[in-house]
Motif scaffolding. Structure first.
Motif, mmCIF file in Angstrom:
data_model
loop_
_atom_site.group_PDB
_atom_site.id
_atom_site.type_symbol
_atom_site.label_atom_id
_atom_site.label_comp_id
_atom_site.label_asym_id
_atom_site.label_seq_id
_atom_site.Cartn_x
_atom_site.Cartn_y
_atom_site.Cartn_z
ATOM 1 N N ALA A 164 0.844 -1.205 0.000
ATOM 2 C CA ALA A 164 0.000 0.000 0.000
ATOM 3 C C ALA A 164 0.878 1.255 0.000
ATOM 4 C CB ALA A 164 -0.877 -0.015 1.253
ATOM 5 N N LYS A 178 -0.718 3.001 11.410
ATOM 6 C CA LYS A 178 0.006 1.920 12.099
ATOM 7 C C LYS A 178 1.157 2.476 12.923
ATOM 8 C CE LYS A 178 -0.799 -1.431 8.410
ATOM 9 N NZ LYS A 178 -0.258 -2.488 7.549
ATOM 10 N N VAL A 201 -2.566 -1.227 14.911
ATOM 11 C CA VAL A 201 -3.111 -0.879 13.592
ATOM 12 C C VAL A 201 -4.548 -0.386 13.752
ATOM 13 C CG1 VAL A 201 -3.774 -1.780 11.321
ATOM 14 C CG2 VAL A 201 -1.662 -2.560 12.402
ATOM 15 N N GLU A 252 -2.541 3.669 2.571
ATOM 16 C CA GLU A 252 -3.716 3.505 1.716
ATOM 17 C C GLU A 252 -4.459 2.222 2.138
ATOM 18 O OE1 GLU A 252 -3.862 2.007 -2.969
ATOM 19 O OE2 GLU A 252 -2.027 1.974 -1.808
ATOM 20 N N TYR A 253 -5.777 2.267 2.136
ATOM 21 C CA TYR A 253 -6.586 1.092 2.482
ATOM 22 C C TYR A 253 -6.681 0.180 1.263
ATOM 23 C CZ TYR A 253 -10.589 -1.713 3.908
ATOM 24 O OH TYR A 253 -11.411 -2.754 4.241
ATOM 25 N N MET A 260 -2.459 -9.076 0.884
ATOM 26 C CA MET A 260 -3.802 -8.730 0.440
ATOM 27 C C MET A 260 -3.856 -9.077 -1.044
ATOM 28 S SD MET A 260 -6.604 -7.450 1.693
ATOM 29 C CE MET A 260 -6.490 -6.162 2.915
ATOM 30 N N ILE A 263 0.799 -6.648 3.245
ATOM 31 C CA ILE A 263 0.211 -5.894 4.355
ATOM 32 C C ILE A 263 1.227 -5.802 5.485
ATOM 33 C CG2 ILE A 263 -1.643 -5.766 6.046
ATOM 34 C CD1 ILE A 263 -3.288 -7.563 4.264
ATOM 35 N N GLU A 264 1.857 -6.909 5.756
ATOM 36 C CA GLU A 264 2.886 -6.898 6.808
ATOM 37 C C GLU A 264 3.827 -8.067 6.628
ATOM 38 O OE1 GLU A 264 1.799 -8.032 10.776
ATOM 39 O OE2 GLU A 264 0.360 -9.510 10.088
HETATM 40 P P1 AMP Z 1 -1.104 -5.734 10.477
HETATM 41 O O1 AMP Z 1 -0.793 -5.813 11.949
HETATM 42 O O2 AMP Z 1 -0.245 -4.790 9.722
HETATM 43 O O3 AMP Z 1 -1.228 -7.102 9.864
HETATM 44 O O4 AMP Z 1 -2.605 -5.198 10.382
HETATM 45 C C1 AMP Z 1 -3.663 -5.859 11.039
HETATM 46 C C2 AMP Z 1 -4.825 -6.022 10.101
HETATM 47 O O5 AMP Z 1 -5.255 -4.751 9.625
HETATM 48 C C3 AMP Z 1 -4.494 -6.818 8.850
HETATM 49 O O6 AMP Z 1 -4.594 -8.196 9.035
HETATM 50 C C4 AMP Z 1 -5.523 -6.300 7.885
HETATM 51 O O7 AMP Z 1 -6.759 -6.945 8.073
HETATM 52 C C5 AMP Z 1 -5.678 -4.868 8.283
HETATM 53 N N1 AMP Z 1 -4.851 -4.001 7.442
HETATM 54 C C6 AMP Z 1 -3.575 -3.620 7.659
HETATM 55 N N2 AMP Z 1 -3.138 -2.827 6.677
HETATM 56 C C7 AMP Z 1 -4.155 -2.670 5.813
HETATM 57 C C8 AMP Z 1 -4.344 -1.945 4.590
HETATM 58 N N3 AMP Z 1 -3.370 -1.181 4.083
HETATM 59 N N4 AMP Z 1 -5.534 -2.035 3.987
HETATM 60 C C9 AMP Z 1 -6.534 -2.781 4.501
HETATM 61 N N5 AMP Z 1 -6.434 -3.476 5.642
HETATM 62 C C10 AMP Z 1 -5.265 -3.426 6.297
#
Ligand code: AMP
Ligand code: GLY
Length: 440
Positions: free
Chosen positions: A119, A145, A155, A188-189, A275, A289-290
């Motif tokens: 993103a 985040k 997050v 960005e989402y 994603m 995403i991570e």
């Molecule tokens: P993370 O700890 O970074 O994995 O974020 C936790 C959750 O937030 C993820 O499993 C996703 O469901 C959601 N998430 C994180 N980043 C995004 C993003 N850029 N767009 C949409 N959902 C996100």
């Protein structure tokens, strides 16, 4: 071989169970361990998973041939480096590679530099410029985040300006996440389906495992607060070979090559949270995403029962840079894992409740997370008593129950039938693990 495993959750119990199958194993040790791990390993509850000096001392005491560091925080703190300096063989990345999870600012700039799809983002340490950025963009939801580790709670998906302002204030002004939230990433989402791809990695060669899907929200229908994970399935039905090929070519291999090029060769298990987005012409565009620098929890509890290759052989191949020479095989069954949690989790909950029904389990494996043996005489391995051990709750996520079957549908049925046999006061679990993964 004497192996010491660091950590005390369901993931570590699943790792212990996999290592236990190896003919190369002499004895397992675990710090701190838990009630379930204590049935197959000698546990050292007095040594915490982040106590680097204590772990080095323990490795010496038990003459460990390998130390497997499973959780994120000791890896990010540099436990592997300290063990290597003391002359121990390890499984897990060094500090300079664990930063891929320890700092989102690091991982985002790595992806930007090496054109790895993720993103769009910006990073801030001050409240006003961060808020102005969100105002100028005017696109919601927006994802905010914390830069550092925050127990999966750092997050926020902000639906509007007010929610974004609240999140930024909590992180940058009120310091609710301490040092982890001093810097924030505004992202960005992305929409699409999520998948976890774990991969063994020896610094050069990277071997993805079957994909899995975690369920992070506390309640059915993906409602309620975020948790460490309430259940998982593997392999993920919608992650077909086209997605796998796209992710390998665009993300998985480039990430490992980028880390090597940066002088941060990654050895251990690399976790890709992806994603699955679709481009304007319908093309498959997986995005990161991570990253995490370790096995996922509960993904490990779903995946490891499917592993057919000796995990000790994999551990050695990773450490010695010989992963390319090893064939890693997996059962082609489906696996379903349901987490049973203490009432109130992930907020506050009571502990010390007796867990009943474990002796009734026949069609599943039970991995303990927040449990301890009730009564001192059961605390260590070695069978000091012939009576079956009794367990009580000691944490938020208490148990993970995993069943395997030829199809995901039957694995889930089997798993839930076993879950229904176990009880402890206030316990709850999601009733819909794996359901959304099945509708295509
Ligand atoms: P993370 O700890 O970074 O994995 O974020 C936790 C959750 O937030 C993820 O499993 C996703 O469901 C959601 N998430 C994180 N980043 C995004 C993003 N850029 N767009 C949409 N959902 C996100
Ligand atoms: N299941 C998510 C994680 O281990 O971070």
């Amino acid at each position: 071989m004497n192996i010491l495993i660091i950590g005390g959750g369901g993931r570590e119990h699943a790792i212990c169970a996999a290592l236990k199958k190896s003919p190369k194993l002499t004895k397992l040790h675990s710090a701190p361990g838990n009630g379930g791990i204590a049935q197959i390993a000698e546990c050292y509850p007095q040594v915490s998973a982040t106590d680097i000096d204590g772990v080095v001392e323990l490795a010496d005491q038990v003459t460990a041939d390998y130390v497997f560091v499973a959780p994120d925080d000791p890896l990010v703190l540099g436990m592997v480096d300290a063990l290597e300096t003391a002359g121990f063989k390890t499984f897990g990345p060094r500090k300079n590679a664990a930063i891929i999870e320890g700092s989102k600012s690091f991982s985002k700039s790595l992806m930007q530099k090496y054109n790895i799809p993720t993103a769009d983002y910006a990073e801030f340490t001050d409240f006003e410029p961060a808020l102005n950025y969100i105002k100028t963009k005017g696109a919601y939801p927006v994802v905010i985040k914390c830069d550092g580790l925050a127990l999966g709670k750092g997050v926020v998906i902000a639906e509007d300006y007010t929610a974004a302002e609240t999140a930024l204030r909590a992180m940058l002004i009120d310091a609710k996440f301490g040092a982890s939230g001093k810097k924030v990433i505004i992202e960005e989402y992305l929409s699409g389906r999520e998948v976890t791809v774990l991969a063994f990695c020896d610094g050069d060669t990277v071997v993805p495992m079957p994909a899995s899907t975690d369920h992070k929200r506390a309640f059915d229908g993906d409602t309620g607060p975020n948790t460490g994970g309430m259940g998982a399935i593997a392999p993920t039905p919608y992650y077909n070979s086209e997605w796998a090929d796209a992710a390998y070519a665009q993300i998985i291999l480039p990430t490992v090559q980028a880390m090597k090029a940066e002088g941060r060769a990654f050895k251990g298990v690399l976790y890709f949270g992806l994603m699955l987005t679709v481009g304007a012409n319908g093309e498959k565009l997986p995005k990161v995403i991570e990253y995490n620098c370790r096995f996922g929890d509960p993904e490990a509890q779903a995946l490891l029962p499917l592993l057919q290759t000796d995990l000790v052989d994999i551990m050695e191949a990773v450490a010695e840079g010989k992963l390319a020479d090893l064939e890693i095989s997996w059962s082609n069954e489906a696996s379903a894992c349901v987490v049973m949690a203490s009432g109130g989790y992930p907020a506050s909950y009571d502990t010390g409740f007796e867990i009943t029904g474990l002796e009734e389990i026949s069609g599943a494996e039970v991995f303990h997370a927040g449990t301890k043996t009730a009564g001192e005489k059961f605390v260590t391995a070695g069978g000091l008593s012939t009576a079956p051990p009794r367990f009580e709750t000691s944490g938020g996520r208490v148990l993970a129950v995993t069943a395997k079957a030829p199809t995901l549908d039957t694995a889930l049925q089997k798993c839930y039938a076993e879950v229904g046999k176990i009880s402890f006061e206030g316990g709850f679990w999601r009733k819909d693990i794996g359901l959304t993964a099945m509708d295509n």
